[in-house]
Design an enzyme around this catalytic site. Sequence first.
Site, PDB file in Angstrom:
ATOM      1  N   CYS A  61     -67.943 -48.034  10.584  1.00 11.23           N
ATOM      2  CA  CYS A  61     -66.731 -47.304  10.229  1.00 11.23           C
ATOM      3  C   CYS A  61     -66.803 -46.771   8.799  1.00 11.23           C
ATOM      4  O   CYS A  61     -67.655 -47.177   8.003  1.00 11.23           O
ATOM      5  CB  CYS A  61     -65.497 -48.201  10.403  1.00 11.23           C
ATOM      6  SG  CYS A  61     -65.231 -49.401   9.069  1.00 11.23           S
ATOM      7  N   ASP A 108     -52.041 -51.996  24.526  1.00 10.16           N
ATOM      8  CA  ASP A 108     -51.527 -51.610  23.211  1.00 10.16           C
ATOM      9  C   ASP A 108     -51.098 -52.863  22.474  1.00 10.16           C
ATOM     10  O   ASP A 108     -50.760 -53.873  23.092  1.00 10.16           O
ATOM     11  CB  ASP A 108     -50.334 -50.660  23.333  1.00 10.16           C
ATOM     12  CG  ASP A 108     -49.043 -51.422  23.619  1.00 10.16           C
ATOM     13  OD1 ASP A 108     -48.259 -51.645  22.671  1.00 10.16           O
ATOM     14  OD2 ASP A 108     -48.825 -51.808  24.783  1.00 10.16           O
ATOM     15  N   GLY A 126     -37.021 -50.278  26.239  1.00  7.04           N
ATOM     16  CA  GLY A 126     -36.533 -51.531  26.806  1.00  7.04           C
ATOM     17  C   GLY A 126     -36.879 -52.750  25.977  1.00  7.04           C
ATOM     18  O   GLY A 126     -36.040 -53.634  25.772  1.00  7.04           O
ATOM     19  N   ASP A 185     -36.653 -50.492  31.425  1.00  6.37           N
ATOM     20  CA  ASP A 185     -36.587 -51.791  32.079  1.00  6.37           C
ATOM     21  C   ASP A 185     -35.935 -52.812  31.167  1.00  6.37           C
ATOM     22  O   ASP A 185     -35.735 -52.566  29.976  1.00  6.37           O
ATOM     23  CB  ASP A 185     -37.985 -52.274  32.473  1.00  6.37           C
ATOM     24  CG  ASP A 185     -38.865 -52.560  31.252  1.00  6.37           C
ATOM     25  OD1 ASP A 185     -38.688 -51.881  30.212  1.00  6.37           O
ATOM     26  OD2 ASP A 185     -39.731 -53.438  31.327  1.00  6.37           O
ATOM     27  N   ASP A 194     -43.108 -45.692  24.974  1.00  6.38           N
ATOM     28  CA  ASP A 194     -42.380 -46.808  25.559  1.00  6.38           C
ATOM     29  C   ASP A 194     -40.953 -46.347  25.827  1.00  6.38           C
ATOM     30  O   ASP A 194     -40.445 -45.445  25.176  1.00  6.38           O
ATOM     31  CB  ASP A 194     -42.401 -47.992  24.587  1.00  6.38           C
ATOM     32  CG  ASP A 194     -41.930 -49.284  25.238  1.00  6.38           C
ATOM     33  OD1 ASP A 194     -41.542 -49.248  26.415  1.00  6.38           O
ATOM     34  OD2 ASP A 194     -41.941 -50.314  24.550  1.00  6.38           O
ATOM     35  N   SER A 195     -40.305 -46.989  26.775  1.00  7.76           N
ATOM     36  CA  SER A 195     -38.978 -46.542  27.192  1.00  7.76           C
ATOM     37  C   SER A 195     -37.866 -46.968  26.253  1.00  7.76           C
ATOM     38  O   SER A 195     -36.758 -46.443  26.302  1.00  7.76           O
ATOM     39  CB  SER A 195     -38.667 -47.087  28.583  1.00  7.76           C
ATOM     40  OG  SER A 195     -38.550 -48.500  28.540  1.00  7.76           O
ATOM     41  N   GLY A 253     -43.225 -57.884  30.005  1.00  5.43           N
ATOM     42  CA  GLY A 253     -42.685 -59.228  29.894  1.00  5.43           C
ATOM     43  C   GLY A 253     -43.699 -60.293  29.555  1.00  5.43           C
ATOM     44  O   GLY A 253     -43.450 -61.486  29.772  1.00  5.43           O
ATOM     45  N   CYS A 297     -70.919 -52.944  11.313  1.00  8.67           N
ATOM     46  CA  CYS A 297     -69.911 -51.929  11.619  1.00  8.67           C
ATOM     47  C   CYS A 297     -70.277 -50.592  10.980  1.00  8.67           C
ATOM     48  O   CYS A 297     -70.743 -50.540   9.837  1.00  8.67           O
ATOM     49  CB  CYS A 297     -68.543 -52.393  11.112  1.00  8.67           C
ATOM     50  SG  CYS A 297     -67.213 -51.206  11.382  1.00  8.67           S
ATOM     51  N   CYS A 324     -66.618 -49.601   6.096  1.00 13.96           N
ATOM     52  CA  CYS A 324     -67.825 -50.414   5.929  1.00 13.96           C
ATOM     53  C   CYS A 324     -68.997 -49.605   5.396  1.00 13.96           C
ATOM     54  O   CYS A 324     -69.886 -50.162   4.735  1.00 13.96           O
ATOM     55  CB  CYS A 324     -68.184 -51.082   7.252  1.00 13.96           C
ATOM     56  SG  CYS A 324     -67.030 -52.397   7.743  1.00 13.96           S
ATOM     57  N   HIS A 342     -60.788 -49.751   9.489  1.00 10.71           N
ATOM     58  CA  HIS A 342     -61.814 -50.657  10.022  1.00 10.71           C
ATOM     59  C   HIS A 342     -61.347 -51.344  11.302  1.00 10.71           C
ATOM     60  O   HIS A 342     -62.081 -51.389  12.300  1.00 10.71           O
ATOM     61  CB  HIS A 342     -62.188 -51.715   8.990  1.00 10.71           C
ATOM     62  CG  HIS A 342     -62.983 -52.838   9.580  1.00 10.71           C
ATOM     63  ND1 HIS A 342     -64.328 -52.753   9.811  1.00 10.71           N
ATOM     64  CD2 HIS A 342     -62.586 -54.065  10.046  1.00 10.71           C
ATOM     65  CE1 HIS A 342     -64.754 -53.871  10.383  1.00 10.71           C
ATOM     66  NE2 HIS A 342     -63.718 -54.687  10.532  1.00 10.71           N
TER      67      HIS A 342
END
Length: 374
Positions: free
Chosen positions: A306, A266, A91, A142, A88-89, A216, A304, A309, A335
Amino acid sequence: MFDLLATDGSARRGRLTTAHGSIETPVFMPCGTYGTVKAMTPDGLVEAGTQILLGNTFHLMLRPGDEAIRELGGLHRFMNWSRPILTDSGGFQVWSLGELRKISERGVVFRSPVNGDRVELTPERSMAVQRHLGSDVVMVFDECTPYPASEAEARASMQLSLRWAQRCRDSYGESDAQVDPGLLFGIVQGGMYDGLRRESLDGLLVQDFDGYAIGGLSVGESKAEMDQVLRGLLPHMPAGRPRYLMGVGTPADLVRGVELGVDMFDCVMPTRNARNGYAFTSRGTLKIRNARHRLAQEPLDPECGCYTCRNFSRAYLHHLDRCGEMLGSMLMTQHNLFYYHSLMSRLRDSIETGTFRILIETLQTRWNSRNESV
């Protein structure tokens, strides 16, 4: 760079190629703000299915410093992560400082939250920092438009971001970093106003970026307002470039975003919620610290696969959470990230096979009827 492989309605299945490997989209990117995803090792991230993660320009330039990271071989080597990184910048973090920062045409001046030093962050400085970090995907600097904002306020903010984006484009590549520049993404702003969003996008298209992000959002607006912005904007975004919805969100938000044509997401939600005892499961959101899990022998999610689990009961995770043991946060985070990445994998597969609508109807039915959160 970006190949669009299949579509199902507006949903897109693609592949983004970077210097550190290809990324299958749609994709979710965990947040590694300080060069680490909280409670996770790099090996654990790979096991959970992470293809790309985020670093943060604002925080890394303050600690340990972008020059130090450059001298240490770049962020990939510094954190021992061989897969792609998006930065990320800064901002959004500057925006979150509120009254502690001063914005001008040149950039932003603020007091460091680390030691109180005066710091200036400009579009040119943001580009240089991200080059020093060795990012695979670089975001323009930005101004995140506040919410709520009048149309006049949103227009002024959006136009400032457009001018900053041009300065980022002009200065990009001038740093003396030891690595080749990554892909440069523009960020669409404009608040809740469809006309301003289109104007922002048109201005960025002229500048010709490698990808386009929607910024935004997830700053206080309602789900209906966010949906309105996405429905008004996404059909006009170029089909041959990746589309990134910043800072979003819940599993339902991701499904809706993919349905409308978003490729990249994200959010801190899966990791932050895990550290606070919340697990995302096929049956809804589970709160592990609730007393009903004290003697529960089943895993967080019987469906699941993972590491958590496969190996640990809800009772054990409840015990770790109650005792404040960091292993609890690690296992819960493992998880939740596995859940998010598995969800994105299922969405990719359904777009390829033309069964996307069937999948999201199945998911929505289950989420609406079997939510375990109490």
